[in-house]
Design a protein around this motif. Structure first.
Motif, PDB file in Angstrom:
ATOM      1  N   ALA A  50       0.821  -1.215   0.000  1.00  0.00           N
ATOM      2  CA  ALA A  50       0.000   0.000   0.000  1.00  0.00           C
ATOM      3  C   ALA A  50       0.854   1.263   0.000  1.00  0.00           C
ATOM      4  N   ALA A  51       2.004   1.223   0.671  1.00  0.00           N
ATOM      5  CA  ALA A  51       2.897   2.390   0.694  1.00  0.00           C
ATOM      6  C   ALA A  51       3.379   2.728  -0.711  1.00  0.00           C
ATOM      7  N   GLY A  52       3.734   1.707  -1.476  1.00  0.00           N
ATOM      8  CA  GLY A  52       4.151   1.937  -2.861  1.00  0.00           C
ATOM      9  C   GLY A  52       3.031   2.513  -3.699  1.00  0.00           C
ATOM     10  N   LEU A  53       1.817   2.044  -3.480  1.00  0.00           N
ATOM     11  CA  LEU A  53       0.663   2.562  -4.220  1.00  0.00           C
ATOM     12  C   LEU A  53       0.354   4.006  -3.842  1.00  0.00           C
ATOM     13  N   LEU A  54       0.514   4.350  -2.548  1.00  0.00           N
ATOM     14  CA  LEU A  54       0.288   5.730  -2.121  1.00  0.00           C
ATOM     15  C   LEU A  54       1.318   6.671  -2.734  1.00  0.00           C
ATOM     16  N   ASP A  55       2.556   6.196  -2.872  1.00  0.00           N
ATOM     17  CA  ASP A  55       3.585   7.015  -3.530  1.00  0.00           C
ATOM     18  C   ASP A  55       3.182   7.321  -4.961  1.00  0.00           C
TER      19      ASP A  55
END
Length: 429
Positions: free
Chosen positions: A209-214
């Motif tokens: 999810a962190a990668g997607l938020l970036d």
């Protein structure tokens, strides 16, 4: 491989230690007590940690070393590879020998006293409401989702939601399982076996999810501060580092003494409240409160706070792999973990991750934070696996400069969840 170090040792030296331990296990002459337990847990744990950190996909999306240590050691027991004598010794060392409590005492005391008070005070006004928003929405979503799949509202909160947002394994799921075990009068390992799958899967989903938020921040620039948390004013002063402190051997002794005495104080306060008011609140919770009060009121000289932080850093650096080995062997029933994994379980874990993102974004925006940064720090860093999860999440989000806030989520946010679990279990179980 030439530059690879295991436990800080060169490969040949490490392999020599490993061979001795393995031969001792095969011949069934590995000493009992802490010598045999430490030898096995530190040496083999370091190997599993290296495997996890070097294995593609696992090291990127599933937490790397900690996951492999926990489930690898649990598999050694589950498949009967580990001799019964070693398993029993590790169980005794973790439980009867008190290694788990010793580690947690160092972690709680050192992590809280080692924080910058300036950072703590300035971030609290805006940051803690954002954490509360993340936790509230996550627990509400998983509770409602649990009703759809046939769980009670609190059951899905207790066994899926709370462990995911609890600050990882050593400082989250393990003390939470102790809290539940104390209130419900069931073995802690039975509860932990239900919590571990949620923590592991939640950590993996938080990293993704962190990668997607970036990526979302790049496509919607208005939602992102590109690594800056506050929309209004400057927060660079919150990143100021403490003065340089080089610990001595005496400082480690001071840190040990203060940590274990805070643990004893928590037991004393817990006994007093249970005797006077009938409130059975876990000693971990009282320890957290007492250390936080000591920090806020400057009850300890700065040099003693730094001594405690140094001792915690020593413990975390050298014994975390050993602790995770103990958790895998003494507290993780791999059969129960396998039985717990299902499509509905995966959906409920996903609801927790979605909940922390939504809750932290909304409340973060209200208090003046950029939504993406709020979701990463106050949201996903509440839902990952503690310190290692913080690094993985911030790396995936390309926002390592937010580490101070991630640490607040993992340390004090996780401590808050232990307090919350203590209260909720009294109300619903």
């Amino acid at each position: 491989m030439k530059d690879t170090k295991i436990m800080g040792l060169s490969i040949p030296v490490y392999l020599a230690l490993l061979v001795v331990v393995v031969v001792g296990i095969i011949l069934d002459v590995l000493p009992g007590g802490m010598i045999g337990a430490f030898a096995f847990m530190m040496v083999v744990g370091a190997l599993l940690n290296l495997i996890g950190n070097k294995t593609p996909i696992i090291n990127t999306f599933f937490g790397g070393g900690p996951i492999v240590i926990i489930f690898g050691s649990a598999a050694l027991v589950y498949f009967g590879i580990l001799p019964e004598s070693v398993t029993e010794n590790v169980n005794t060392f973790m439980k009867g020998g008190g290694f788990l409590d010793f580690y947690i005492a160092a972690l709680i005391t050192g992590s809280i006293l080692g924080m910058s008070k300036k950072l703590l005070m300035k971030a609290a006004i805006r940051y803690f409401p954002t954490i509360l928003g993340a936790v509230a929405v996550a627990l509400a979503l998983v509770g409602v989702g649990g009703l759809i799949f046939g769980y009670t509202f609190f059951e899905s909160m207790a066994y899926i939601g709370i462990p995911i947002v609890g600050g990882g394994m050593g400082a989250g799921a393990v003390p939470i399982s102790e809290v539940f075990a104390s209130a419900m009068n069931v073995p802690a390992e039975e509860i932990l076996s239900r919590l571990v799958p949620a923590v592991a899967l939640g950590n993996a989903m938080a990293i993704v999810a962190a990668g997607l938020l970036d990526k979302l921040g790049k496509s919607r620039p208005s939602l992102s501060g590109n690594g800056k948390l506050m929309e209004i004013g400057e927060d660079t002063d919150l990143h100021a580092k403490d003065e340089v402190f080089t610990p001595s051997l005496t400082d480690f002794g001071k840190g040990i003494a203060i940590a274990v005495v805070f643990f004893v104080f928590g037991r004393i306060v817990g006994w007093g409240f249970e005797t006077a008011f009938g409130l059975d609140i876990h000693s971990y919770a009282w320890m957290i409160i007492s250390v936080a009060v000591a920090k806020a009121m400057n009850l300890l000289p700065r040099e003693l706070e730094q001594a405690c932080a140094s001792w915690y850093n020593f413990v975390a650096k050298n014994w975390t792999s050993a602790l995770l080995m103990g958790i895998g062997i003494a507290y993780t029933n791999l059969g129960q973990v396998i039985d717990a994994l299902s499509l509905q379980f995966i959906v409920l874990v996903a609801l927790v991750i979605i909940g922390v993102i939504i809750g932290s974004m909304v409340v973060g925006k209200m208090v003046g934070f950029y939504p993406i940064e709020a979701a990463i720090t106050a949201g996903l860093c509440m839902a990952n696996m503690g310190g290692t999860g913080d690094v993985a999440v911030l790396t995936a989000a390309n926002r390592m400069e937010l580490m101070p806030f991630a640490q607040i989520s993992s340390r004090l946010g996780g401590a808050f969840i232990i307090l919350l679990a203590t209260l909720l279990v009294q109300m619903f179980f």
